[in-house]
Design an enzyme around this catalytic site. Structure first.
Site, short mmCIF file in Angstrom:
data_model
loop_
_atom_site.label_atom_id
_atom_site.label_comp_id
_atom_site.label_asym_id
_atom_site.label_seq_id
_atom_site.Cartn_x
_atom_site.Cartn_y
_atom_site.Cartn_z
N GLU A 192 0.92 -1.58 -0.32
CA GLU A 192 -0.09 0.11 0.17
C GLU A 192 1.45 1.45 0.27
O GLU A 192 0.75 2.31 -0.75
CB GLU A 192 -1.24 -0.12 1.17
CG GLU A 192 -1.92 1.50 1.54
CD GLU A 192 -3.53 0.72 1.80
OE1 GLU A 192 -3.92 1.78 2.66
OE2 GLU A 192 -3.82 -0.48 2.43
N ASP A 222 -2.98 -2.77 2.91
CA ASP A 222 -3.51 -3.39 4.67
C ASP A 222 -4.68 -4.05 4.95
O ASP A 222 -5.57 -4.12 3.67
CB ASP A 222 -3.72 -1.79 5.09
CG ASP A 222 -2.65 -0.10 5.16
OD1 ASP A 222 -1.66 -1.17 5.02
OD2 ASP A 222 -2.93 0.85 5.96
N TYR A 279 0.20 -2.59 13.93
CA TYR A 279 -1.59 -2.07 13.34
C TYR A 279 -2.27 -0.87 13.61
O TYR A 279 -2.25 -1.88 14.91
CB TYR A 279 -2.38 -3.14 11.91
CG TYR A 279 -2.95 -2.37 11.41
CD1 TYR A 279 -2.36 -1.81 9.62
CD2 TYR A 279 -4.02 -2.69 11.17
CE1 TYR A 279 -3.12 -1.40 8.87
CE2 TYR A 279 -4.96 -1.52 9.25
CZ TYR A 279 -4.42 -1.37 8.74
OH TYR A 279 -5.01 -1.05 8.01
#
Length: 729
Positions: free
Chosen positions: A9, A105, A310
């Site tokens: 990403e 992601d 994350y």
């Protein structure tokens, strides 16, 4: 030789993947190795086309052209990142690339980023999915050892497309309808408008709140403070002053008889691990960081430093497969001020329990915790240290034993009236040792304060030295700040009508208004549209925001619309609802919403008009409070001219120590404070020189440069820029 293309990403994640996959040959926008080619997006490279892509008539905003309901929405390459899209497209179409690994992601939006790129590039090569929650070498290696078939995530992609297209149909049509109808820059959406309505509702509650005086009685007997309790309700507050005065008069010369001394062993477990919303809330509470700022800091700690997992997660639990990694994670963060705390955890076996380990409560991502990568604290900025400190302490606290104490409750009677006193004896500090004297959590406001209790037994008689009549006043709900607003967005069920129990449950299950990834941007959008502003730390609605709520369709003001959508989007992700069926309903709703706006008899009036004329079009300008200070904005949405007139600086008032506002330009720049203090910039510079010999010319120069940078920051939001280019006919 056949190779696999890995699509990340962001460039930083792409570099990490390339290093672990031994892709050392650097190309223009990609890395290549013997088996893999790694390339990356820059967030979204592809988006839904603007309305003018379907018909030239949409270049001008005209209410008679609404609603805009193309049968199929087109994808376009975002101009600013078109170069990188071409790089990715070239790699996708290479003959030696036989398979694609989606490594964006792990979530709904990440799936959309990759799939839109692949679709726009017309690639139909086989897909696999990398699904990881941290970008450490170990996590990447494990992820590639357990790649999933891309087909498993197709429904998640359809759900993401449905959400995006629904927002396009409803948001763009309603915004254009409002803007054209009232000739003002007005925008609405199914998340931002209910959020605005929640702020308005809180302000209304505060304005209509009528405080009530209440009374209480305390008795001091032999160093023991006893609090009166109503014998029927056990409440220590009474709204009848005469009743309390009568009780006090009847108790004079009476002794206190100890009726019971109850001791109870209690233990309290640590607060849960952080999800993003809770972390944003605490960062705002302790450090004053905005939601967007906290997310930005977290992204750096995740992507650049690789020391936290994350950030965009809505779970406060970890899954069972992570339990074996806990010791490595504790060792990795057990440096500097955390060394002793971490050692206490790792010196024995780590016990996982259901308070923080639960597979059923982990969806896309687990809670935010440290990674197995050893932290170098000196490499972190001050703000990064503060956020890292919150996460590490919370992580260690769930691994510590509970806080244990003995609760002692003394019950006494004086002249037939009940009195009570409470005290606490600490048995073991447990997880509270990590926070020492920090006020890590809200203990809750008890009517009966704890005290150091003397040794007493049932039947003891104590002479009462004095009775006191205490008074207080009920308080209105507090105005929202960014932290409490995030809480309201996460749990908006209380703002629904009493009968909407199923929708309340849905909002609870789907995480409320917006997602952990979008809430910060929603709040920023409300600031940028001058629909809300800050008053100190409080977030308040502007006159423009209040008027907007009167103008938008009722459905768009309620969290119920989002609840309905999320219910259906979840069904699409599970494969129980077709995307096209959902979008058919969305188009019907869009038609009705636009018709309601067109037929409205309401009026919009600017109540912040100044006598300053716009230098571009000559119309009077509006004074608005931006997030960083005051500015003048042209009332004509076609013109869009803006000018900063005052900005909040980091300089502090020497009298009240609040941040100073800078007004004026050039040599006439002036510092102004709300307390009345005023000082010219030249005088301020001289004063700073005299106050301390440590302040050099470079310090002053750096400060002025920072202020200039703030002044030069772009203040136009995307909607205003789009409106400024319009030519109405």
């Amino acid at each position: 030789m056949a190779k696999v293309l890995v699509l990340a990403e962001k460039p930083s994640v792409g570099r990490d993947l390339a290093r672990v996959l031994h892709c050392h040959k650097s190309g223009n926008g990609y890395f290549e190795g013997d088996k893999h080619v790694v390339t990356w997006a820059l967030g979204h490279l592809v988006t839904l086309a603007d309305p003018e892509a379907y018909d030239d008539k949409y270049k001008s905003w005209k209410i008679e052209d609404l609603p805009m309901l193309p049968e199929h929405l087109k994808l376009v390459v975002i101009k600013q990142s078109a170069k990188q899209f071409q790089v990715v497209k070239e790699q996708l179409h290479r003959k030696d690339i036989t398979e694609i690994v989606v490594a964006t992601d792990a979530g709904r939006e990440g799936e959309l980023v990759a799939r839109w790129i692949i679709e726009k590039a017309n690639s139909n090569k086989p897909l696999k999915r990398l699904w990881i929650s941290s970008v450490t070498d170990k996590a990447i290696q494990q992820g590639f050892a357990n790649l999933r078939p891309g087909k498993e995530y197709e429904n998640l992609y359809y759900s993401a497309v449905a959400r995006s297209e629904a927002d396009w149909y409803v948001g763009l049509n309603a915004t254009r309808a409002l803007t054209c109808k009232y000739n003002a820059q007005l925008s609405c959406g199914r998340v931002q408008t209910p959020t605005l309505a929640i702020i308005a509702q809180r302000e209304e509650e505060i304005q209509h709140f009528k405080p009530r005086k209440y009374y209480g009685i305390t008795a001091v007997a032999d160093k023991l403070q006893l609090t009166w309790q109503d014998s029927k309700t056990n409440d220590s507050k009474c709204f009848d002053k005469a009743k309390c005065e009568t009780i006090i008069a009847s108790l004079k010369q009476q002794t206190a008889s100890i009726a019971a001394v109850d001791k109870a062993y209690k233990k309290k477990f640590s607060p849960q691990l952080y999800d993003l919303t809770e972390l944003q809330r605490d960062a705002n509470k302790f450090f004053g960081y905005s939601a967007k700022e906290t997310l930005s800091i977290m992204q750096k700690l995740y992507e650049s430093h690789k020391i936290l997992t994350y950030p965009r997660t809505d779970s406060r639990y970890i899954s069972t497969d992570l339990v074996d990694t806990l010791k490595d994670r504790v060792n990795a963060c057990g440096v500097g001020p955390y060394t002793k705390l971490a050692f206490k955890v790792v010196k024995g076996p780590i016990k996982a329990n259901s308070a923080f380990v639960d597979n059923t409560k982990v969806s896309d991502h687990h809670a935010i915790i440290p990674t197995e990568q050893t932290v170098v604290l000196t490499a972190l900025s001050e703000k990064e240290r503060k956020i890292y400190d919150l996460v590490v302490k919370r992580f260690l606290s769930v691994l510590y034993p509970p806080f244990e104490y003995e609760q002692t409750t003394i019950k006494a009677t004086i002249g037939g009236q009940n009195f009570i006193a409470r005290g606490k004896t600490v048995i073991a500090m447990g997880w509270k040792e990590i926070y020492q004297n920090e006020t890590e959590e809200d203990e809750g406001k008890e009517d009966i304060k704890e005290q150091l209790l003397p040794s007493l037994r049932k039947g003891d008689q104590l002479p009462v030295a004095v009775f006191t009549l205490n008074t207080g006043e009920t308080k209105p709900p507090a105005p929202f700040n960014e932290g409490t607003l995030l809480s309201a967005m996460e749990n908006p069920g209380k703002y629904l009508n009493a009968g909407d129990e199923s929708l309340k449950r849905t909002l609870g299950e789907t995480g409320g208004l917006g997602t952990v990834a979008t809430r910060a941007d929603i709040i920023e959008k409300l600031f940028q549209g001058f629909l809300i502003e800050k008053k100190g730390k409080d977030v308040i609605i502007t006159a423009k925001g209040k008027q907007l709520l009167e103008l938008v369709p009722a459905d768009l003001r309620s969290p119920a619309l989002t609840a309905n959508w999320e219910q259906k989007l979840s069904a699409i992700a599970k494969g129980t609802l077709r995307k096209n069926d959902f979008l058919t309903d969305i188009k019907k709703y869009t038609k009705s919403a636009v018709e309601e706006i067109k037929n409205s008899q309401e009026k919009f009036r600017h109540d912040n008009m100044t006598r300053s004329k716009c230098p571009d079009c000559g119309k009077y300008m509006l004074e608005v409070n931006g997030k960083k200070g005051k500015m003048l904005v042209c009332q004509d949405r076609e013109c869009g001219h803006r000018k900063g007139i005052a900005r909040i600086t980091n300089a502090r008032c020497p009298n009240c120590h609040k941040k100073l506002e800078m007004r004026g330009e050039g040599e006439n720049q002036l510092f102004v404070c709300a307390c009345g203090y005023r000082e010219k910039l030249s005088s301020f510079t001289e004063r700073r020189k005299k106050e301390t010999s440590n302040v050099s010319k470079q310090d002053v120069s750096r400060f002025l440069k920072e202020q200039q940078q703030q002044k030069n920051e772009p203040i136009n939001n995307a909607l205003a820029e789009a409106l400024a280019k319009l030519k109405l006919k």
